[in-house]
Each structure stands twice: as C-alpha cells, then as structure tokens.
Write a protein that holds these residues in place. Structure first.
Motif, PDB file in Angstrom:
ATOM      1  N   GLU A  40     -11.029  32.154 -24.522  1.00  0.00           N
ATOM      2  CA  GLU A  40      -9.579  31.912 -24.361  1.00  0.00           C
ATOM      3  C   GLU A  40      -9.313  30.444 -24.073  1.00  0.00           C
ATOM      4  N   VAL A  41     -10.106  29.911 -23.151  1.00  0.00           N
ATOM      5  CA  VAL A  41      -9.878  28.534 -22.715  1.00  0.00           C
ATOM      6  C   VAL A  41     -10.287  27.554 -23.824  1.00  0.00           C
ATOM      7  N   GLN A  45      -7.752  24.939 -25.115  1.00  0.00           N
ATOM      8  CA  GLN A  45      -7.983  23.528 -24.789  1.00  0.00           C
ATOM      9  C   GLN A  45      -8.505  22.722 -25.977  1.00  0.00           C
TER      10      GLN A  45
ATOM     11  N   ARG B  10       2.308  27.643 -18.138  1.00  0.00           N
ATOM     12  CA  ARG B  10       1.209  27.462 -19.098  1.00  0.00           C
ATOM     13  C   ARG B  10       0.556  26.090 -18.906  1.00  0.00           C
ATOM     14  N   ARG B  13      -1.468  26.079 -15.684  1.00  0.00           N
ATOM     15  CA  ARG B  13      -2.674  26.909 -15.826  1.00  0.00           C
ATOM     16  C   ARG B  13      -3.739  26.179 -16.636  1.00  0.00           C
ATOM     17  N   LYS B  14      -3.295  25.577 -17.741  1.00  0.00           N
ATOM     18  CA  LYS B  14      -4.257  24.850 -18.587  1.00  0.00           C
ATOM     19  C   LYS B  14      -4.847  23.662 -17.829  1.00  0.00           C
ATOM     20  N   ALA B  15      -4.011  22.992 -17.053  1.00  0.00           N
ATOM     21  CA  ALA B  15      -4.497  21.835 -16.295  1.00  0.00           C
ATOM     22  C   ALA B  15      -5.577  22.249 -15.304  1.00  0.00           C
ATOM     23  N   GLY B  17      -7.663  24.558 -15.991  1.00  0.00           N
ATOM     24  CA  GLY B  17      -8.781  25.065 -16.803  1.00  0.00           C
ATOM     25  C   GLY B  17      -8.922  26.576 -16.723  1.00  0.00           C
ATOM     26  N   LEU B  18      -7.830  27.264 -16.452  1.00  0.00           N
ATOM     27  CA  LEU B  18      -7.887  28.722 -16.329  1.00  0.00           C
ATOM     28  C   LEU B  18      -7.357  29.391 -17.592  1.00  0.00           C
ATOM     29  N   GLY B  19      -7.948  30.516 -17.953  1.00  0.00           N
ATOM     30  CA  GLY B  19      -7.410  31.343 -19.021  1.00  0.00           C
ATOM     31  C   GLY B  19      -6.348  32.263 -18.440  1.00  0.00           C
ATOM     32  N   GLN B  20      -5.598  32.925 -19.319  1.00  0.00           N
ATOM     33  CA  GLN B  20      -4.565  33.855 -18.838  1.00  0.00           C
ATOM     34  C   GLN B  20      -5.190  34.982 -18.024  1.00  0.00           C
ATOM     35  N   ARG B  21      -6.351  35.435 -18.480  1.00  0.00           N
ATOM     36  CA  ARG B  21      -7.026  36.534 -17.806  1.00  0.00           C
ATOM     37  C   ARG B  21      -7.425  36.136 -16.376  1.00  0.00           C
TER      38      ARG B  21
END
Lengths: 247, 110
Positions: A40-41, A45, B10, B13-15, B17-21
C-alpha cells in the motif's frame, strides 16, 4: 513499429521494474523491506497512486475486485467484495498489486502524462466498468483473478485454452514480484522447506499473500514444481520425472 | 485555499509513512473507513465524529484543532469559551476579515 503483446513482456523486465520500485521506496523512507512487503505504502509513495472504495458494476460471471481511475490516479477497490477482502488480506494485497501493475505496465498514461514501459501493448486485457457511487468509468483487468482460488476458477473457465502459465498476464507477474521479491523468497528458502505445504502456509502468513499466489510465484522462480491433481510438491520437474522412473 | 479535511488526513498519513490499514488499526476502524474519510465519502455525515478526529490527530501527531476546524467542528474548549464570554465572540463576529487578521497579528506579536 510493432508493439509486443503485454503478455510477452519478459520476466526479467518485470523483476527489474518491481525491484526498482522497492529500492525507490527504501531510499525514500530509509526502511529495508521485509515480509510482508508494504505494498500500500509503496503504491502511494513511489507510484503516487491513492486508494478509493466504490461499488464496481460486474457482468454475469465476472468478479471485479478493483479497477483503475487513471485520470484521478486512484486504485478503486470494489466495495461489494469488502467482506471477501476482510477475510483474505492476501487477496486485497494482490489486487492492489495488479492495479499497480496495470498502472505501471499497460495503462494508457498519455492521459496522465506518464510514459509506458517499452514493449507494452495497452488495451489488451482491459474493459471499462461503471463505479456506481462516484458515477465514473474505470478501467478493469480481466486477469486479476490470479491471486484468488475462487476467482481463478472463474478466470480459467473464461479463458480456457488461452494463456499458458509462463505467459500469464504481465500484471499478474508484476504483483507477485512486488509482493514476493526474489531476494526475500530466496532468504525464506533458508527458513522454510518449500516442498512442505505446512511450511508454505506459514510463509503465506509471513508474506501476507494467499497460497495460490505463492505457489505460482515459486513455480515461476523454478523453486517448486506442481502437477494438476497431485498434492505432492516437487523441487523440480526433473525430480518428479525421476520419481516416476523409480516406480 | 485551505485543504479539504480528507486530503489533509491523507497528506499527514503519507508523511508518517503509514498505509490506510496501519492508520485504521491505530484508531480502531476498518481500512475502508479510513479510505472513505480521505475521499470524503462517508455514508453518514461529511466528517467523522469529534472523538475519532482526536484519535486521528493523536495517531498522526497532528494539530487536533486544525483537523477539527477542517471538519467544520468547533473544539470543545473553544465552545466553552464562547459560552463563558458570548459578548467577546459577538463583537469578534462583527469584525471584517482584515480587522480580524490585524487583531490576530497583534495578539501573536504580543
């Protein structure tokens, strides 16, 4: 120039591109990947795609797990199958990998200003389906069933007599190479006995993939040999032939 | 232009480094719910509850007030102040944007 059909994209090219994506992720985050690969990441990314859920229209006999909203750079997952995804996280991961492969290898990204890999033939295995809640058309793949046994049976019925195992869709090879990089599988070989089902199931838990996906990957890497209707796992075709000669 | 709530979640969260899960596990909801928050497609209401927004802020080490404001919710402590000093906020509400900005600058400059 004649474009090669997508299914003839060499395994080495796919291994290279997935390894490259993983390296990009590692260099961006400073994290060395291990099982389970954080797909996912990586998708978010490195490929710059986002995720969304919606109900995707299915035709009779189809099981559409996800699709690609190219214009919005989104992987759309079919909310109608959210229970199935919940029960089988490996299926969700392989679906994400398929869509990522679709994005990377064969989607017409002229719409998204992104070049295609050389030798790719867009449009060979795609269709448009409607996503009901957001009222938009998305691209779906017909070959994404490879990671799920039930969907795989439907897929086999629909495509009987078509692709041989070694030429199954490039996106399927892409997702399995991304979820199960060669070097992690080789390292796992030191910890697991690949000819034992119990070990393979333990590895599926570690890698968070489903058993079908794992066995196909191991066969592609030449680490096991399976025969239809035979539960025995052979190290190679030679081993099977050798055993048959013995008896 | 101010970011939308889902877009900001979003981004945060991306900053991290986490996925949605992973975020879903941290805040005790399903990953589909996180996706719906980010895409602003919740089935009931436009935004999650105030409690959940606080959990999200904590998990993402984000500014709780910023997220609550983006979700068009007034933090409890501000609500309390408004109720304690309604005359102050009534006056503030009558000021135009320019004057409010100047007032904020004066307050920040001490």
């Amino acid at each position: 120039m004649t474009k090669q059909r997508l299914k003839y994209l060499k395994n080495e090219a796919i291994e290279d591109v997935t390894a490259q994506r993983i390296r990009e992720y590692e260099s961006k985050t400073g994290v060395t990947i291990a099982f389970p690969v954080p797909i996912e990441v990586i998708v978010e990314q490195v490929l710059g795609l986002d995720f969304d859920w919606d109900v995707i229209q299915e035709q009779p006999g189809e099981q559409i797990l996800g699709g690609l909203d190219v214009a919005n750079r989104k992987i759309l997952l079919n909310e109608a199958h959210s229970d199935l995804f919940e029960q089988k996280p490996g299926l969700l991961r392989s679906t994400i990998g398929h869509e990522a492969g679709h994005w990377e290898l064969d989607v017409d990204r002229s719409k998204a200003s992104h070049p295609l890999l050389p030798g790719c033939d867009p449009g060979s295995c795609m269709a448009n389906r409607h996503a009901s809640k957001s009222d938009r058309l998305i691209e779906v793949l017909f070959t994404k069933a490879m990671g799920d046994e039930r969907a795989y049976r439907v897929y086999k019925q629909l495509t009987a007599g078509q692709d041989a195992p070694e030429v199954r869709s490039a996106v399927d090879r892409y997702q399995s190479a991304l979820l199960m990089p060669k070097w992690l599988i080789q390292a796992a070989q030191q910890r697991y006995e690949f000819t034992r089902w119990s070990d393979l199931y333990r590895l599926t838990e570690e890698a968070q993939v489903n058993i079908t996906n794992l066995t196909i990957r191991l066969q592609r890497l030449g680490l096991i040999y399976l025969r239809e209707g035979d539960k025995t796992i052979y190290r190679s075709e030679d081993e099977f032939t050798g055993q048959r000669t013995l008896f | 232009m101010a970011k939308r709530f889902g877009e900001r979640i979003r981004e945060l969260r991306k900053a991290k480094g986490l996925g949605q899960r992973a975020l879903a596990q941290m805040i005790g909801v399903s990953h589909t719910y996180v996706s719906k928050i980010e895409n602003e497609k919740l089935d009931f209401g436009d935004y999650p509850s105030e409690d959940l927004i606080r959990k999200i802020a904590k998990a993402l080490e984000a500014d709780e007030h910023e997220l609550l404001t983006l979700a068009q919710k007034i933090p409890e402590e501000i609500k309390k102040k408004v109720l304690e000093h309604p005359e102050v906020f009534r006056k503030l509400a009558q000021l135009d944007d320019e004057t409010l900005k100047k007032l904020l600058k004066d307050l920040e400059d001490g």
